[in-house]
Design a protein around this motif. Structure first.
Motif, PDB file in Angstrom:
ATOM      1  N   ALA A 106       0.829  -1.204   0.000  1.00 58.06           N
ATOM      2  CA  ALA A 106       0.000   0.000   0.000  1.00 58.06           C
ATOM      3  C   ALA A 106       0.864   1.254   0.000  1.00 58.06           C
ATOM      4  O   ALA A 106       0.569   2.224  -0.713  1.00 58.06           O
ATOM      5  N   VAL A 107       1.946   1.240   0.757  1.00 58.47           N
ATOM      6  CA  VAL A 107       2.842   2.396   0.807  1.00 58.47           C
ATOM      7  C   VAL A 107       3.562   2.560  -0.527  1.00 58.47           C
ATOM      8  O   VAL A 107       3.620   3.655  -1.094  1.00 58.47           O
ATOM      9  N   VAL A 108       4.116   1.476  -1.038  1.00 53.32           N
ATOM     10  CA  VAL A 108       4.922   1.534  -2.257  1.00 53.32           C
ATOM     11  C   VAL A 108       4.090   1.918  -3.477  1.00 53.32           C
ATOM     12  O   VAL A 108       4.569   2.623  -4.366  1.00 53.32           O
ATOM     13  N   GLU A 109       2.838   1.488  -3.520  1.00 49.94           N
ATOM     14  CA  GLU A 109       2.004   1.746  -4.685  1.00 49.94           C
ATOM     15  C   GLU A 109       1.199   3.037  -4.590  1.00 49.94           C
ATOM     16  O   GLU A 109       0.580   3.443  -5.572  1.00 49.94           O
ATOM     17  N   HIS A 110       1.200   3.683  -3.434  1.00 45.89           N
ATOM     18  CA  HIS A 110       0.389   4.892  -3.261  1.00 45.89           C
ATOM     19  C   HIS A 110       1.020   6.058  -4.017  1.00 45.89           C
ATOM     20  O   HIS A 110       2.174   6.420  -3.781  1.00 45.89           O
ATOM     21  N   TYR A 155       8.654   9.407  -3.305  1.00 36.04           N
ATOM     22  CA  TYR A 155       9.562   8.290  -3.544  1.00 36.04           C
ATOM     23  C   TYR A 155      10.562   8.132  -2.398  1.00 36.04           C
ATOM     24  O   TYR A 155      10.858   7.012  -1.972  1.00 36.04           O
ATOM     25  N   ALA A 156      11.085   9.243  -1.868  1.00 41.98           N
ATOM     26  CA  ALA A 156      12.058   9.177  -0.776  1.00 41.98           C
ATOM     27  C   ALA A 156      11.471   8.459   0.440  1.00 41.98           C
ATOM     28  O   ALA A 156      12.162   7.685   1.120  1.00 41.98           O
ATOM     29  N   VAL A 177      11.089   3.525   3.807  1.00 39.92           N
ATOM     30  CA  VAL A 177      10.294   2.448   4.395  1.00 39.92           C
ATOM     31  C   VAL A 177      10.803   1.087   3.927  1.00 39.92           C
ATOM     32  O   VAL A 177      10.989   0.163   4.732  1.00 39.92           O
ATOM     33  N   LEU A 178      11.057   0.941   2.625  1.00 43.34           N
ATOM     34  CA  LEU A 178      11.527  -0.339   2.101  1.00 43.34           C
ATOM     35  C   LEU A 178      12.880  -0.713   2.701  1.00 43.34           C
ATOM     36  O   LEU A 178      13.099  -1.866   3.086  1.00 43.34           O
ATOM     37  N   ARG A 179      13.775   0.247   2.804  1.00 42.43           N
ATOM     38  CA  ARG A 179      15.099  -0.039   3.372  1.00 42.43           C
ATOM     39  C   ARG A 179      15.016  -0.409   4.853  1.00 42.43           C
ATOM     40  O   ARG A 179      15.835  -1.177   5.344  1.00 42.43           O
ATOM     41  N   LEU A 221      14.432   1.177  -8.323  1.00 42.40           N
ATOM     42  CA  LEU A 221      14.296   1.771  -9.655  1.00 42.40           C
ATOM     43  C   LEU A 221      12.911   1.497 -10.230  1.00 42.40           C
ATOM     44  O   LEU A 221      12.266   2.386 -10.808  1.00 42.40           O
ATOM     45  N   MET A 222      12.442   0.277 -10.052  1.00 38.61           N
ATOM     46  CA  MET A 222      11.110  -0.072 -10.542  1.00 38.61           C
ATOM     47  C   MET A 222      10.038   0.742  -9.814  1.00 38.61           C
ATOM     48  O   MET A 222       9.070   1.192 -10.439  1.00 38.61           O
ATOM     49  N   ILE A 223      10.221   0.951  -8.530  1.00 32.71           N
ATOM     50  CA  ILE A 223       9.265   1.762  -7.769  1.00 32.71           C
ATOM     51  C   ILE A 223       9.324   3.211  -8.236  1.00 32.71           C
ATOM     52  O   ILE A 223       8.293   3.847  -8.451  1.00 32.71           O
ATOM     53  N   ARG A 224      10.532   3.735  -8.414  1.00 28.98           N
ATOM     54  CA  ARG A 224      10.694   5.125  -8.854  1.00 28.98           C
ATOM     55  C   ARG A 224      10.042   5.355 -10.212  1.00 28.98           C
ATOM     56  O   ARG A 224       9.467   6.402 -10.468  1.00 28.98           O
TER      57      ARG A 224
END
Length: 178
Positions: free
Chosen positions: A46-50, A55-56, A61-63, A79-82
Motif C-alpha cells: 500500500a505504501v509503495v504503490e500509493h 519516492y524518498a 520504508v523499504l530499506r 528503480l522499478m518503484i521510482r
C-alpha cells in the motif's frame, strides 16, 4: 498488463546479466525472493504503490523493512518503484527465476491430475518429463478433480493434455464441426 510483463521481462533480463557477470546469481535470486515477499505484504504494498507518497519516503520504508539484501537487487526494485512499476516486481522476479532455471538446464512444469500422485507415480512421471523435455524438470502438482481422470502437463508454453476432460472436449469439437 502486457506493458507490465514487457517491462518486467526487461528488468529481469538486465538483472540476470548483471548477476551472471558478477558471479552472484544465487545471491540475487535469494535477495529478489526476500524483496518479493516483503512487497507482498499488504501494508508495504500500500505504501509503495500509493501515488501521493513521495519516492524518498517509499525508499526509506523499504530499506527499513528489508535490511539484509545486496545493493544491486535493492536498487533494481527501488528503480522499478521510482519508475512507477512496483506492480511489475512479482512478474520480474518470476521471469528472473525462469532465466536462472534455464541457465541451469532445468525446465519447470505444472502437472494437473484428477487424484494425488503417489511417490512411485511421481518418480516415474519425473523421468518421463525429463525424457520429454530433454533436461531436468522441476514440477508442481495440482489436483484438479475437473479433469475426471488422466493428466495434463504444461512445460513452458507447451501443453500435453491426456485428461479425460480434454479428450471429451476434443471429441465434442470434432462432432460439432461435422
Amino acid at each position: 498488463m502486457a506493458r507490465r510483463d514487457t517491462a518486467a521481462r526487461r528488468y529481469a533480463e538486465a538483472a540476470f546479466q548483471v548477476a551472471t557477470a558478477d558471479g552472484a546469481l544465487n545471491r540475487w535470486q535469494a535477495d529478489l525472493a526476500v524483496l518479493g515477499e516483503a512487497l507482498a505484504l499488504p501494508e508495504l504494498a500500500a505504501v509503495v504503490e500509493h501515488p501521493a507518497i513521495a519516492y524518498a519516503d517509499k525508499e526509506r520504508v523499504l530499506r527499513r523493512v528489508v535490511t539484509d539484501v545486496a545493493t544491486g537487487p535493492m536498487n533494481l526494485v527501488l528503480l522499478m518503484i521510482r519508475r512507477g512499476r512496483p506492480g511489475a516486481v512479482p512478474a520480474m522476479r518470476a521471469h528472473f527465476e525462469e532465466l536462472v532455471l534455464r541457465q541451469r538446464g532445468i525446465a519447470r512444469a505444472e502437472v494437473r491430475t484428477a487424484l494425488p500422485l503417489d511417490e512411485q507415480d511421481r518418480a516415474d512421471l519425473e523421468r518421463s518429463l525429463e525424457h520429454l523435455a530433454g533436461r531436468q524438470v522441476e514440477f508442481t502438482e495440482v489436483v484438479d478433480p475437473g479433469l475426471i481422470g488422466g493428466i495434463a502437463v504444461r512445460i513452458g508454453d507447451r501443453l500435453y493434455d491426456a485428461s479425460v476432460r480434454g479428450r471429451l472436449e476434443r471429441l465434442r469439437a470434432r462432432l460439432t464441426a461435422v
